[in-house]
Structures are given as structure tokens and as C-alpha cells.
Design a protein around this motif. Structure first.
Motif, PDB file in Angstrom:
ATOM      1  N   LEU A   1      43.014  50.725 -33.269  1.00 22.93           N
ATOM      2  CA  LEU A   1      43.604  51.513 -34.447  1.00 22.93           C
ATOM      3  C   LEU A   1      42.499  52.382 -35.117  1.00 22.93           C
ATOM      4  CD1 LEU A   1      45.901  52.226 -36.261  1.00 22.93           C
ATOM      5  CD2 LEU A   1      45.299  50.258 -37.791  1.00 22.93           C
ATOM      6  N   ASN A   2      41.216  51.924 -35.050  1.00 22.98           N
ATOM      7  CA  ASN A   2      40.471  52.908 -35.754  1.00 22.98           C
ATOM      8  C   ASN A   2      40.234  53.925 -34.728  1.00 22.98           C
ATOM      9  OD1 ASN A   2      37.870  53.307 -37.614  1.00 22.98           O
ATOM     10  ND2 ASN A   2      36.802  53.041 -35.789  1.00 22.98           N
ATOM     11  N   TYR A   3      39.800  53.783 -33.606  1.00 27.60           N
ATOM     12  CA  TYR A   3      39.684  54.941 -32.453  1.00 27.60           C
ATOM     13  C   TYR A   3      41.023  56.057 -32.462  1.00 27.60           C
ATOM     14  CZ  TYR A   3      35.509  52.885 -30.644  1.00 27.60           C
ATOM     15  OH  TYR A   3      34.031  52.258 -30.471  1.00 27.60           O
ATOM     16  N   PHE A   4      42.281  55.470 -32.607  1.00 24.21           N
ATOM     17  CA  PHE A   4      43.378  55.910 -32.582  1.00 24.21           C
ATOM     18  C   PHE A   4      43.411  57.267 -33.808  1.00 24.21           C
ATOM     19  CE2 PHE A   4      47.592  56.945 -34.640  1.00 24.21           C
ATOM     20  CZ  PHE A   4      48.294  57.654 -33.454  1.00 24.21           C
ATOM     21  N   GLU A   5      43.134  56.576 -34.845  1.00 25.93           N
ATOM     22  CA  GLU A   5      42.973  57.562 -36.189  1.00 25.93           C
ATOM     23  C   GLU A   5      41.860  58.397 -35.971  1.00 25.93           C
ATOM     24  OE1 GLU A   5      42.346  54.398 -39.063  1.00 25.93           O
ATOM     25  OE2 GLU A   5      44.356  53.958 -39.499  1.00 25.93           O
ATOM     26  N   GLN A   6      40.576  58.094 -35.483  1.00 23.64           N
ATOM     27  CA  GLN A   6      39.394  58.853 -35.182  1.00 23.64           C
ATOM     28  C   GLN A   6      40.105  60.080 -34.281  1.00 23.64           C
ATOM     29  OE1 GLN A   6      36.125  58.988 -36.926  1.00 23.64           O
ATOM     30  NE2 GLN A   6      36.326  60.948 -35.770  1.00 23.64           N
ATOM     31  N   LYS A   7      40.600  59.855 -33.366  1.00 27.31           N
ATOM     32  CA  LYS A   7      40.919  60.523 -32.318  1.00 27.31           C
ATOM     33  C   LYS A   7      41.875  61.693 -32.985  1.00 27.31           C
ATOM     34  CE  LYS A   7      40.553  60.699 -28.076  1.00 27.31           C
ATOM     35  NZ  LYS A   7      39.521  61.319 -27.405  1.00 27.31           N
ATOM     36  N   ALA A   8      42.991  61.046 -33.604  1.00 28.08           N
ATOM     37  CA  ALA A   8      43.852  62.092 -34.574  1.00 28.08           C
ATOM     38  C   ALA A   8      43.155  63.014 -35.236  1.00 28.08           C
ATOM     39  CB  ALA A   8      44.901  61.246 -35.164  1.00 28.08           C
ATOM     40  N   GLN A   9      42.285  62.419 -35.837  1.00 23.16           N
ATOM     41  CA  GLN A   9      41.568  63.432 -37.308  1.00 23.16           C
ATOM     42  C   GLN A   9      40.722  64.353 -36.403  1.00 23.16           C
ATOM     43  OE1 GLN A   9      42.047  63.274 -40.165  1.00 23.16           O
ATOM     44  NE2 GLN A   9      40.456  64.834 -40.708  1.00 23.16           N
ATOM     45  N   ASP A  10      40.260  63.995 -35.199  1.00 24.09           N
ATOM     46  CA  ASP A  10      39.410  65.029 -34.403  1.00 24.09           C
ATOM     47  C   ASP A  10      40.301  66.071 -33.956  1.00 24.09           C
ATOM     48  OD1 ASP A  10      37.021  63.581 -34.758  1.00 24.09           O
ATOM     49  OD2 ASP A  10      37.084  62.519 -32.757  1.00 24.09           O
ATOM     50  N   LEU A  11      41.596  65.839 -33.269  1.00 31.12           N
ATOM     51  CA  LEU A  11      42.605  66.818 -33.099  1.00 31.12           C
ATOM     52  C   LEU A  11      43.014  67.590 -34.113  1.00 31.12           C
ATOM     53  CD1 LEU A  11      45.025  64.591 -30.573  1.00 31.12           C
ATOM     54  CD2 LEU A  11      43.039  66.203 -30.003  1.00 31.12           C
ATOM     55  N   VAL A  12      43.300  67.126 -35.167  1.00 27.13           N
ATOM     56  CA  VAL A  12      43.618  67.714 -36.366  1.00 27.13           C
ATOM     57  C   VAL A  12      42.543  68.895 -36.724  1.00 27.13           C
ATOM     58  CG1 VAL A  12      43.906  67.923 -38.938  1.00 27.13           C
ATOM     59  CG2 VAL A  12      45.047  66.270 -37.382  1.00 27.13           C
ATOM     60  N   GLU A  13      41.055  68.608 -36.747  1.00 25.33           N
ATOM     61  CA  GLU A  13      40.095  69.454 -37.026  1.00 25.33           C
ATOM     62  C   GLU A  13      39.691  70.225 -35.897  1.00 25.33           C
ATOM     63  OE1 GLU A  13      37.237  66.714 -38.445  1.00 25.33           O
ATOM     64  OE2 GLU A  13      38.317  66.172 -40.296  1.00 25.33           O
ATOM     65  N   GLU A  14      40.282  70.132 -34.742  1.00 19.67           N
ATOM     66  CA  GLU A  14      40.174  70.728 -33.473  1.00 19.67           C
ATOM     67  C   GLU A  14      38.710  70.420 -33.132  1.00 19.67           C
ATOM     68  OE1 GLU A  14      40.842  75.084 -33.931  1.00 19.67           O
ATOM     69  OE2 GLU A  14      43.041  74.770 -34.313  1.00 19.67           O
ATOM     70  N   GLN A  15      38.308  69.278 -33.083  1.00 18.06           N
ATOM     71  CA  GLN A  15      37.069  68.736 -32.572  1.00 18.06           C
ATOM     72  C   GLN A  15      37.223  68.524 -30.935  1.00 18.06           C
ATOM     73  OE1 GLN A  15      34.306  68.476 -34.227  1.00 18.06           O
ATOM     74  NE2 GLN A  15      34.513  67.821 -36.354  1.00 18.06           N
ATOM     75  N   PRO A  16      36.025  68.644 -30.243  1.00 16.52           N
ATOM     76  CA  PRO A  16      36.091  68.394 -28.712  1.00 16.52           C
ATOM     77  C   PRO A  16      36.410  66.826 -28.569  1.00 16.52           C
ATOM     78  CG  PRO A  16      33.776  68.530 -29.524  1.00 16.52           C
ATOM     79  CD  PRO A  16      34.755  69.077 -30.560  1.00 16.52           C
ATOM     80  N   ASP A  17      37.262  66.649 -27.518  1.00 10.84           N
ATOM     81  CA  ASP A  17      37.787  65.451 -27.379  1.00 10.84           C
ATOM     82  C   ASP A  17      37.165  64.659 -26.018  1.00 10.84           C
ATOM     83  OD1 ASP A  17      39.416  67.157 -25.697  1.00 10.84           O
ATOM     84  OD2 ASP A  17      41.035  65.696 -26.002  1.00 10.84           O
ATOM     85  N   LYS A  18      36.698  65.712 -25.071  1.00 12.63           N
ATOM     86  CA  LYS A  18      35.913  65.357 -23.881  1.00 12.63           C
ATOM     87  C   LYS A  18      34.777  66.187 -23.548  1.00 12.63           C
ATOM     88  CE  LYS A  18      40.023  65.305 -21.652  1.00 12.63           C
ATOM     89  NZ  LYS A  18      40.891  65.324 -20.640  1.00 12.63           N
ATOM     90  N   LEU A  19      34.088  65.805 -22.665  1.00 14.83           N
ATOM     91  CA  LEU A  19      32.577  66.612 -22.251  1.00 14.83           C
ATOM     92  C   LEU A  19      32.318  65.986 -21.116  1.00 14.83           C
ATOM     93  CD1 LEU A  19      30.951  68.816 -22.929  1.00 14.83           C
ATOM     94  CD2 LEU A  19      29.418  66.900 -24.024  1.00 14.83           C
ATOM     95  N   SER A  20      32.102  66.905 -19.893  1.00 14.69           N
ATOM     96  CA  SER A  20      31.655  66.544 -18.651  1.00 14.69           C
ATOM     97  C   SER A  20      30.264  67.151 -18.562  1.00 14.69           C
ATOM     98  CB  SER A  20      32.662  67.041 -17.579  1.00 14.69           C
ATOM     99  OG  SER A  20      32.729  68.639 -17.698  1.00 14.69           O
ATOM    100  N   ILE A  21      29.364  66.263 -18.143  1.00 15.39           N
ATOM    101  CA  ILE A  21      27.838  66.730 -18.121  1.00 15.39           C
ATOM    102  C   ILE A  21      27.303  66.405 -16.714  1.00 15.39           C
ATOM    103  CG2 ILE A  21      25.603  66.203 -18.978  1.00 15.39           C
ATOM    104  CD1 ILE A  21      27.004  65.097 -21.515  1.00 15.39           C
ATOM    105  N   ALA A  22      26.772  67.346 -16.364  1.00 14.09           N
ATOM    106  CA  ALA A  22      25.910  67.296 -14.952  1.00 14.09           C
ATOM    107  C   ALA A  22      24.436  67.150 -15.235  1.00 14.09           C
ATOM    108  CB  ALA A  22      26.172  68.496 -13.880  1.00 14.09           C
ATOM    109  N   VAL A  23      23.797  66.197 -14.775  1.00 11.10           N
ATOM    110  CA  VAL A  23      22.637  65.950 -14.803  1.00 11.10           C
ATOM    111  C   VAL A  23      21.524  65.894 -13.593  1.00 11.10           C
ATOM    112  CG1 VAL A  23      22.610  63.406 -15.015  1.00 11.10           C
ATOM    113  CG2 VAL A  23      20.588  64.635 -16.130  1.00 11.10           C
ATOM    114  N   ASP A  24      20.443  66.407 -13.812  1.00  9.37           N
ATOM    115  CA  ASP A  24      19.591  66.490 -12.392  1.00  9.37           C
ATOM    116  C   ASP A  24      19.162  64.961 -12.377  1.00  9.37           C
ATOM    117  OD1 ASP A  24      17.282  67.019 -10.715  1.00  9.37           O
ATOM    118  OD2 ASP A  24      17.437  69.123 -11.457  1.00  9.37           O
ATOM    119  N   VAL A  25      19.089  64.541 -11.217  1.00 10.71           N
ATOM    120  CA  VAL A  25      18.560  63.186 -10.899  1.00 10.71           C
ATOM    121  C   VAL A  25      17.150  62.904 -11.493  1.00 10.71           C
ATOM    122  CG1 VAL A  25      18.111  61.367  -9.200  1.00 10.71           C
ATOM    123  CG2 VAL A  25      20.286  62.823  -8.947  1.00 10.71           C
ATOM    124  N   SER A  26      16.534  64.123 -11.217  1.00 10.33           N
ATOM    125  CA  SER A  26      14.898  63.977 -11.624  1.00 10.33           C
ATOM    126  C   SER A  26      14.868  64.188 -13.083  1.00 10.33           C
ATOM    127  CB  SER A  26      14.404  65.471 -11.056  1.00 10.33           C
ATOM    128  OG  SER A  26      14.427  65.594  -9.880  1.00 10.33           O
TER     129      SER A  26
END
Length: 292
Positions: A77-102
Motif C-alpha cells: 500500500l505504501n508503494y502504491f501511494e508513492q507510485k500514485a504521488q509520483d505520477l501526480v507530480e510527473e516524477q519518472p517511474d522507470k529508468l533503463s541504464i547501460a553500464v560498461d562492464v569495466s
């Protein structure tokens, strides 16, 4: 048999705080309110959750079985409320990152931890590969942002921000001899060199090639293993080699007349992709790290 959030909170906090009174203080309620909430939950379930004495309350077997489920419901429920708040505030909800193995080290993991703390409902995908793969994934839009060794040349479709730099050193397989091996540049040229293949792919091989004979690999870890196997020498980040020097798995090459050199890493993203707050936080973290 409807169960309210208040009832679950009263149940969980009573268990975790060790009584109705401490739970009431934690929840900002009266003791009798918390006690009634737990009583009502027990009536609704048809189960006794606590064994009560004059001085304490302890979970029954049924209460122990249900506690982890109640805790999970409140967490979701806490994560649900946080996710909803992020959507209201237009916060990013996902991020894909590529990292060099080195560059997959403790600092990278710390960066992800800080990002997770700033955006607890953010879904993060991490993809690892060699330096050129990072650039390709970024340019093709397969990831939002990348973290790679600096290549000095980039596609016009890629924007980069310079991160920390680090000192380079020359390494060779350790032998039962002094930890530092001294050679002239002429002697070094006669040994096989192991280097990064992206220099060759970018037409920059001459900037890092010293020996006449070459082996090329995709990342630092591959190069280190080839050096340890005695296939040649390599120019590598000193911070990766120092532990291996101490463990006598590698020896440092000291070449007469060669000065210290440094290299760097970059945060990269596609020119057309606007940096959201999560991407900015990721960039800021790595670009503010101290040099190694």
C-alpha cells in the motif's frame, strides 16, 4: 470479512512495538483505540492474534502466521501511494541504464542505491556490456542513459558528460621476481600488448598501441584475465590493478621515459532524449565523484 488498513496497522505495530501503548504512541492514537482496532480485527477474522497478560502481549500461532502477510499488505500500500504521488507530480517511474562492464564496481552500486533512495518507486533496469555496446544501446534508444569508459569520439546523436578520471598503469603477469618490472620502451614493443578493441573500432588504435603485436578484448576484466594468463602486457586502470599487485597476481611494468597518463569515464545519453529527474540524479552522482 472486510479488513481495514487501520486494523492492520494496529496489529503490525502492536507486534513490533511490544504492546498497545507503544503502538499507540507510534501511530499517534490512544491506547484504547489501538486495542479496539486489534479486537475488532480478531472478531472479523474469528482468530485470536495475541496472548494478553497484565504486562505484555505476544503473538499466538495464528498471529505469527498472519503477521508477515499484514506487513506485506501495508508495504504494498505504501508503494502504491508513492507510485500514485509520483505520477501526480510527473516524477519518472522507470529508468533503463547501460553500464560498461569495466566500470561495474562498488561506486556504481552506491549510485544505484542513492537513486533508489531518492525515487523509491522507480523501476530500474540495468544492462551491462562493452564500451561500444553502451553507445549503441543509447543511440538506438534501447536504454535511457549509459555509463562507459571515455572514447574521445562520439556519434553526433550522443551527448556526454565527463565523469571522474583515473590513473593508468602498465601490468604484466606476476613472476617470482621483483613486484615492479623495469623495461625500456624498445623492450616493451617486443612484447605482445593486450588492449581494448573499441580503440581499433574507432580508428584510435595508434593512441594506445605501443607493441607491434596485439590482442584485443572488450573490457578490463577480459584484459586482466589474459594478462594473468601470461599472454601479454596491458595498459589498465591503476585502481583495478593495485589489489592484484598486492596479491602478486600481476606485476607493474615501469617503462623508462614514459610519463603518467590518465583516462576518464562518461555518462552518455541520446541527444533527442530529454533528461528527466532520475537521469539528472544519475548524471550528477557520477560527475561529482572524486578522481581515482
Amino acid at each position: 470479512m472486510p479488513t481495514s488498513t487501520e486494523q492492520l496497522e494496529a496489529f503490525v505495530y502492536t507486534k513490533e512495538c511490544g504492546g498497545f501503548g507503544p503502538a499507540a504512541r507510534k501511530l499517534g492514537k490512544h491506547r484504547t483505540t489501538v486495542s479496539h482496532l486489534v479486537n475488532d480485527l480478531e472478531l472479523d477474522l474469528g482468530l485470536s492474534l495475541f496472548t494478553r497478560t497484565a504486562k505484555s502481549v505476544t503473538l499466538t500461532d495464528a498471529g505469527q502466521s498472519l503477521y508477515c502477510y499484514a506487513k506485506s499488505v501495508l508495504s504494498d500500500l505504501n508503494y502504491f501511494e508513492q507510485k500514485a504521488q509520483d505520477l501526480v507530480e510527473e516524477q519518472p517511474d522507470k529508468l533503463s541504464i547501460a553500464v560498461d562492464v569495466s566500470l561495474m564496481d562498488e561506486q556504481f552500486a552506491t549510485g544505484l542505491k542513492i537513486l533508489n533512495q531518492q525515487y523509491p518507486s522507480l523501476d530500474i533496469d540495468v544492462l551491462s556490456g562493452d564500451t561500444m555496446s553502451i553507445h549503441q544501446w543509447v543511440e538506438q534508444g534501447e536504454v535511457d542513459i549509459g555509463f562507459s569508459l571515455g572514447t574521445f569520439e562520439y556519434s553526433p546523436q550522443i551527448i556526454y558528460s565527463r565523469a571522474y578520471q583515473f590513473e593508468l598503469c602498465c601490468a604484466i603477469k606476476a613472476e617470482p621476481s621483483p613486484q615492479v618490472v623495469e623495461l625500456s620502451e624498445l623492450e616493451l614493443r617486443q612484447l605482445r600488448q593486450i588492449g581494448f578493441n573499441f580503440f581499433n573500432q574507432l580508428g584510435l588504435a595508434s593512441s594506445q598501441s605501443i607493441s607491434h603485436r596485439q590482442i584485443r578484448a572488450s573490457n578490463s576484466q577480459q584484459i586482466i584475465e589474459l594478462v594473468k594468463a601470461g599472454l601479454g602486457w596491458a595498459i589498465l586502470p591503476r585502481y583495478l590493478c593495485e589489489p592484484l599487485f598486492a596479491q602478486q597476481q600481476l606485476s607493474e611494468l615501469w617503462v623508462n621515459g614514459m610519463s603518467k597518463e590518465h583516462w576518464h569515464c562518461d555518462v552518455v545519453w541520446k541527444k533527442e532524449r530529454h533528461q528527466n529527474l532520475a537521469m539528472q540524479a544519475f548524471t550528477d552522482y557520477f560527475c561529482k565523484l572524486d578522481d581515482k
